[in-house]
Design a protein around this motif. Structure first.
Motif, PDB file in Angstrom:
ATOM      1  N   GLU A  39      20.576  65.519  51.790  1.00  0.00           N
ATOM      2  CA  GLU A  39      20.310  65.067  51.288  1.00  0.00           C
ATOM      3  C   GLU A  39      20.255  63.575  52.114  1.00  0.00           C
ATOM      4  O   GLU A  39      21.405  62.343  52.142  1.00  0.00           O
ATOM      5  CB  GLU A  39      20.525  64.805  49.606  1.00  0.00           C
ATOM      6  N   PRO A  40      19.211  62.837  52.022  1.00  0.00           N
ATOM      7  CA  PRO A  40      17.544  62.977  51.333  1.00  0.00           C
ATOM      8  C   PRO A  40      17.240  64.027  52.727  1.00  0.00           C
ATOM      9  O   PRO A  40      17.382  64.119  54.076  1.00  0.00           O
ATOM     10  CB  PRO A  40      16.577  62.989  51.250  1.00  0.00           C
TER      11      PRO A  40
ATOM     12  N   ALA B 159      17.806  61.765  42.892  1.00  0.00           N
ATOM     13  CA  ALA B 159      16.849  61.807  44.195  1.00  0.00           C
ATOM     14  C   ALA B 159      17.084  61.517  45.356  1.00  0.00           C
ATOM     15  O   ALA B 159      16.108  62.286  46.659  1.00  0.00           O
ATOM     16  CB  ALA B 159      15.625  60.785  43.975  1.00  0.00           C
ATOM     17  N   GLU B 160      17.843  60.600  45.664  1.00  0.00           N
ATOM     18  CA  GLU B 160      18.615  60.228  46.775  1.00  0.00           C
ATOM     19  C   GLU B 160      19.608  61.401  47.909  1.00  0.00           C
ATOM     20  O   GLU B 160      19.740  61.992  48.530  1.00  0.00           O
ATOM     21  CB  GLU B 160      19.768  59.002  46.580  1.00  0.00           C
ATOM     22  N   LYS B 161      20.183  61.986  46.655  1.00  0.00           N
ATOM     23  CA  LYS B 161      21.709  62.788  46.531  1.00  0.00           C
ATOM     24  C   LYS B 161      21.417  64.744  46.382  1.00  0.00           C
ATOM     25  O   LYS B 161      21.568  65.152  47.032  1.00  0.00           O
ATOM     26  CB  LYS B 161      23.056  62.798  45.886  1.00  0.00           C
TER      27      LYS B 161
ATOM     28  N   SER C 188      17.036  73.877  41.953  1.00  0.00           N
ATOM     29  CA  SER C 188      17.784  73.033  42.296  1.00  0.00           C
ATOM     30  C   SER C 188      17.049  71.724  41.355  1.00  0.00           C
ATOM     31  O   SER C 188      15.898  71.434  40.508  1.00  0.00           O
ATOM     32  CB  SER C 188      17.128  72.557  43.438  1.00  0.00           C
ATOM     33  N   LEU C 189      17.907  70.410  41.650  1.00  0.00           N
ATOM     34  CA  LEU C 189      17.544  69.231  40.836  1.00  0.00           C
ATOM     35  C   LEU C 189      16.168  68.239  40.998  1.00  0.00           C
ATOM     36  O   LEU C 189      15.618  67.402  40.362  1.00  0.00           O
ATOM     37  CB  LEU C 189      18.653  68.465  40.410  1.00  0.00           C
ATOM     38  N   VAL C 190      15.777  69.046  42.217  1.00  0.00           N
ATOM     39  CA  VAL C 190      14.446  68.210  43.086  1.00  0.00           C
ATOM     40  C   VAL C 190      13.944  69.267  43.808  1.00  0.00           C
ATOM     41  O   VAL C 190      13.783  70.531  43.878  1.00  0.00           O
ATOM     42  CB  VAL C 190      15.302  67.532  44.342  1.00  0.00           C
TER      43      VAL C 190
ATOM     44  N   ALA D  71      19.063  54.822  36.606  1.00  0.00           N
ATOM     45  CA  ALA D  71      20.043  55.021  38.021  1.00  0.00           C
ATOM     46  C   ALA D  71      20.694  56.472  38.452  1.00  0.00           C
ATOM     47  O   ALA D  71      20.771  56.240  39.233  1.00  0.00           O
ATOM     48  CB  ALA D  71      21.577  54.177  36.856  1.00  0.00           C
ATOM     49  N   ILE D  72      20.828  56.853  36.807  1.00  0.00           N
ATOM     50  CA  ILE D  72      21.063  58.449  37.612  1.00  0.00           C
ATOM     51  C   ILE D  72      20.433  58.956  38.299  1.00  0.00           C
ATOM     52  O   ILE D  72      20.982  60.344  39.060  1.00  0.00           O
ATOM     53  CB  ILE D  72      21.934  59.162  36.253  1.00  0.00           C
ATOM     54  N   MET D  73      18.894  59.207  37.587  1.00  0.00           N
ATOM     55  CA  MET D  73      17.591  59.810  38.302  1.00  0.00           C
ATOM     56  C   MET D  73      17.211  59.409  39.410  1.00  0.00           C
ATOM     57  O   MET D  73      17.336  60.317  40.687  1.00  0.00           O
ATOM     58  CB  MET D  73      16.840  59.764  37.225  1.00  0.00           C
ATOM     59  N   GLU D  74      17.943  58.209  39.436  1.00  0.00           N
ATOM     60  CA  GLU D  74      17.873  57.591  41.504  1.00  0.00           C
ATOM     61  C   GLU D  74      18.849  57.801  42.145  1.00  0.00           C
ATOM     62  O   GLU D  74      18.544  58.461  43.422  1.00  0.00           O
ATOM     63  CB  GLU D  74      18.105  55.579  41.454  1.00  0.00           C
ATOM     64  N   TYR D  75      20.142  58.227  41.549  1.00  0.00           N
ATOM     65  CA  TYR D  75      21.463  58.742  42.478  1.00  0.00           C
ATOM     66  C   TYR D  75      20.741  60.261  43.075  1.00  0.00           C
ATOM     67  O   TYR D  75      20.697  60.057  43.705  1.00  0.00           O
ATOM     68  CB  TYR D  75      22.329  59.198  41.591  1.00  0.00           C
TER      69      TYR D  75
END
Length: 975
Positions: free
Chosen positions: A820-821, A616-618, A574-576, A610-614
């Protein structure tokens, strides 16, 4: 790194004699500098490794002041300290530095290499020692776990993780099978074997004329034995594999065995029995300690394809005693795999077509994870390279030269280990020393492809993976041929010279068929072509030192030791992920391979941020700001909104398989909605694509099915019949609901919370009688749209409460809602949440709903869970089982049961009024016994979508066919 000094070649049968007949290897420096020890080139620091039981807070491990390089992660140092440091904690003999661990292993290898004539001079031996130390210190590769456990200690010098046994059609052999498996389990490893020599239950005994028991019957004894031995003295179950040929007369019984037992588990669990692995009542269910696989040959697969019959053959005479419909049997196999994930498939004709030593014997079985496939009564030691270490920082080039030199040194070290290794049985020792099977492989493929800007499920990704695998095995066999010129070919080579050479040519031909697409894989494949050509040239002169060179293992614990993002051939999970922090605790972070990939794809600073923050949230990249849709596939993972399709996994395996001596440890994950036909097709495509083995796992297949809808249908039928018999009612009374507003001043509770790193505040207001009447939710650091949606949601819930909708109804509807989150929270009563909604309504239930009602909903406070965990202070959760006992068992079954039950909903019949539906949903469903979801709630405080480690509580993740903990390295049953 190394080159062969000319010397005479001897193929005498005695390895000890021929080891002195040639000069040794000259070793060149690649990573190190003369006069500088690898330890002096890094910065060391002291750390405290303290592990606590996540349920009770009790300290379960503590060693302070351990020494590691400053670039090693907390996870890696924790795993090495707890798993691999030898000596009693607190004693002077206890290892307390990575230097001691590496010296214990590396110096043993170097000493053995010198004693057995591997090095030309003592100076070459010193270079070997330094180069090997540097590569291990810098996490370039790792040996398998038994090396770290045993080498250089007073214990037997066991270096192999993979074993294959043999059993014949005699009682002495069968009883010896039980004994040998037990010895291997005791040592912490796993074993596999083929039962097809045992006569079927449809054949007669020679001595008495009675009917034979059949292999499935004898599996019961082996299963019971495995169930009583804690592998390696630990709490996890033993790892084992049983294989049966498809032409065995008992094949149908074998195929359906675990499917029937899984159904028994569901029935007994629903009746309130403790049916978790290790539970009090699980002993009434059989065959749970092994992976089952069937061996299919090309003749059977063609019969499936053509819809013809296939003959089952007597074990004693070889004659066909029964004809079966091949397609019908294939359907039974797929149905069983759909129901319980067993059996897996091993493609016998393909396996033996790539066999280097067929004159000695056929390959009939595998180790438990299916990557090692060779002769009966043999073993294999493993080592895995960290592929990300060879990728440039910008993700544009793969360091081919350094990779080649690394493989040379690793193969040399792995072969040396056989010279001093100990083995659990005499037969295994003899075969391993005679054929010297090695299993070099790699980890971090998924992370490397992402960092290169290549999708896992793409032609480009497969081309690079195939090229690297080809290069790795080509170099390995070339080094093996050079070793044969120094210390002699393996004992069985002369007998198998022609087939061994034939297989080498098959590898070369497959290498020529790789369809390269980019500059990186073109460069790797070009070097692979050269290595295979050199291998054949040297091998035809010297022979080969090793009958086998490469496999792709799960690389679970050692993958974390190397700080790998992905294990074996797997894609990113997973990405997170969860990252362990110094001093304890963990945090959820976006995989750091993502920004590297974004840079490779041409994105710049602000867009990447911005992509990294997105993400992290989604938790995914869909609709991420500034990210092009054509780049989405680069970030596809094993799970999530853009999960890789099952055939994406199969095609990647097919790309690597032609370049491996053995097979690949990997389970193809399939969604819960997958059909029997889809599983049958995946197994069929595995054969078409040339795989050697394949296993599938359908989500939630190992738990009870959703609640039957039969009762609802019966109720509907009954209501319909009653309506027909009752006179029509002429008067309809419509009652309008009344809103009960809160007083101007009211009691309220404000709770701050954090879910998966997202912070917020919840304020709940109550009526004078204490009932919840309103809700306000505010999320910090969120956009105005989400804040507005949460405000509107709060108003809707508040109005519903004031119009009389019971809080229990909201809790039923919104707990287990997943988006998410999600993840860890800062609330001791609700440690994990699947979404903010899941957390909010669990917290509200704890604050406003009485215990009995909450218990029926499966929601408990930390204090209540602790009472369950404190044996004797509370009634058992279900028959014969307290939560304390459940904690000692495997987490997967509880996890899967919770997921399945959370997904269950009750349909409202069309002819039931809205008022009646509301009244019905307000009532907790009656339960005869606690469900698996409730059991999991008692232990973890919430339903989760992955198993939790029973030691540290961190989410585990798949590694081949098992799960491994990123926090402490614990595994769920795979060696």
């Amino acid at each position: 790194m190394t080159e062969t000094v000319d010397g005479s070649t001897s193929r005498a049968q005695s390895g000890r004699a021929r080891a002195r007949k040639a000069k040794g290897l000259s070793i060149e420096r690649v990573y190190t500098t003369e006069g500088v020890h690898p330890y002096d080139a890094v910065t060391w620091e002291r750390r405290d490794v303290v592990q606590t039981n996540w349920k009770t807070g009790e300290t379960v491990f503590e060693q302070r002041g351990v020494e590691f390089p400053d670039f090693w992660s907390v996870n890696a140092s924790t795993i090495v300290t707890t798993k691999y440091f030898r000596g009693a904690v607190g004693s002077p003999e206890r290892e307390q530095s990575l230097r001691q661990l590496l010296d214990r292993v590396v110096l043993t290898y170097t000493k053995a290499g010198k004693e057995h004539g591997y090095f030309a001079t003592d100076a070459d031996a010193e270079v070997f020692e330094h180069e090997l130390t540097h590569m291990l210190l810098h996490q370039v590769f790792s040996f398998n776990s038994p090396v770290w456990f045993n080498v250089g200690t007073s214990s037997p010098q066991q270096v192999s993780a993979c074993f294959i046994l043999a059993v014949d059609d005699s009682m002495d052999s069968i009883l010896n099978w039980y004994r040998e498996e037990g010895l291997i389990f005791k040592g912490g490893s796993g074993a596999g074997l083929n039962l097809s020599r045992i006569r079927s239950s449809k054949e007669l005994l020679r001595s008495s004329g009675g009917t034979a028991s059949g292999p499935v019957s004898f599996m019961r004894g082996a299963d019971a034995s495995a169930g009583t031995i804690k592998s390696g003295g630990a709490t996890r179950r033993a790892a084992k594999m049983v294989v049966l040929d498809v032409d065995h007369p008992d094949i149908v019984e074998f195929v359906e065995t675990k499917e029937r037992e899984e159904e028994k588990i569901r029935v007994l669990r629903d009746a309130g029995f403790d049916m978790d692995l290790g539970g009090e009542d699980i002993t009434s269910v059989q065959y749970q300690n092994a992976n089952n696989s069937i061996r299919v040959d090309d003749a059977f697969m063609r019969a499936v394809e053509e819809g013809t019959s296939y003959g089952l053959r007597a074990r004693t005479s070889g004659e066909v005693i029964e004809e079966i419909d091949a397609k019908e049997l294939w359907g039974k196999v797929a149905k069983a795999a759909w129901a319980c994930a067993d059996p897996g498939i091993q493609y016998d004709s393909t396996i033996n077509d790539w066999h280097t030593t067929p004159e000695t014997g056929r390959i009939t079985a595998s180790n438990p994870c299916s990557e090692y496939m060779h002769l009966d009564n043999s073993s294999c030691n493993l080592a895995s390279l960290n592929l990300l270490k060879f990728l440039s920082e910008d993700g544009t080039t793969f360091d081919v030269e350094r990779f080649v030199k690394s493989v040379e040194l690793i193969i040399t070290a792995m072969d040396i280990s056989i010279c001093f290794a100990d083995f659990p049985t005499e037969a295994i020792g003899e075969t391993t020393k005679a054929y010297r099977q090695l299993g070099i492989g790699y980890a971090n493929l998924g992370a490397m492809l992402m960092a290169s800007g290549l999708a896992y499920d793409s032609d480009g990704g497969r081309a690079l993976a195939a090229s690297i695998t080809s290069l790795m095995t080509g170099v390995s066999y070339r080094r093996s041929a050079e070793l044969a010129g120094v210390v002699g070919a393996y004992d069985g080579y002369q007998q198998n010279a022609a087939p061994h050479t034939r297989v080498m040519r098959k590898h070369l031909a497959a290498n020529d068929d790789i369809r390269t697409m980019h500059s990186m894989d073109i460069a790797v494949q070009r070097e692979a072509t050269k290595q295979w050509a050199d291998n054949l040239k040297i091998g035809e002169k010297n022979g080969w030192r090793n009958a086998q060179a490469s496999v792709l293992a799960p690389t679970g614990t050692i993958g974390f030791m190397m700080d790998c993002d992905t294990t074996g051939i797997e894609p990113d999970f997973s990405l997170v992920k969860f990252k362990k922090l110094v001093g304890g605790g963990s945090m959820q972070v976006v995989n750091q391979t993502v920004p590297v990939a974004l840079k490779k794809l041409g994105y710049t600073g602000e867009t990447i941020e911005a992509i990294m923050e997105y993400i992290a949230e989604k938790g995914h990249v869909v609709d991420a700001p500034g990210l092009k849709t054509e780049h989405y596939e680069v970030f596809d993972c094993a799970v999530g909104d853009r999960a890789i399709k099952p055939m994406g996994h199969v095609r990647m395996m097919a790309a690597a398989q032609p370049f491996l001596s053995g097979a690949i440890s990997k389970t193809v994950n399939m969604p819960e909605t997958s059909t029997v036909e889809e599983i049958a097709d995946v197994y069929f495509q595995g054969w078409k694509l040339g795989l050697k083995a394949l296993a599938v796992y359908r989500d939630n297949c190992k738990v009870g099915q959703p609640l039957s809808s039969q009762k609802s249908q019966d109720d509907k039928t009954s209501a319909s019949a009653t309506a027909e018999a009752t006179p029509e009612v002429k008067t309809v009374v419509v009652e309008k609901p009344i809103r009960r507003r809160l007083p101007k001043s009211r009691q309220s509770i404000t709770t701050s919370f954090s879910v998966g790193g997202a912070e917020g505040y919840m304020t709940s207001g109550a009526h004078e009688n204490g009932e919840l009447g309103e809700l306000f939710l505010k999320l910090g650091k969120q956009g105005s749209t989400l804040a507005g949606v949460m405000d509107a949601f709060s108003i809707a819930v508040s109005i519903g409460l004031q119009y009389g909708v019971p809080l229990e109804t909201f809790v039923q509807k919104f707990t287990n809602l997943k988006f998410e989150p999600a993840g860890l929270t800062d609330d001791s009563d609700v440690r994990m949440a699947q979404s903010i909604m899941d957390y909010v309504f669990r917290r509200l239930a704890l604050d406003y709903i009485d215990y009995d009602t909450r218990s029926a909903l499966g929601i408990h406070s930390a204090e209540e869970r602790q009472r369950y965990l404190d044996t004797g202070s509370h009634q058992p959760i279900s028959k014969g089982s307290t939560a304390a006992e459940l904690v000692e068992t495997q987490p997967e079954t509880l996890k899967e049961a919770a997921t399945a039950e959370a997904a269950t909903t009750t349909e409202v019949p069309a002819d039931v009024s809205a008022e009646q539906a509301q009244a019905d949903t307000a009532k907790p469903a009656p339960k005869a016994a606690h469900t698996s979801a409730e059991l999991l709630e008692v232990i973890t405080g919430s339903a989760v979508d992955s198993p939790l480690c029973m030691t540290c509580g961190t989410k585990m993740r798949p590694a081949g066919s098992c799960h491994v903990c990123e926090g402490c390295g614990s595994t769920s049953g795979c060696s």
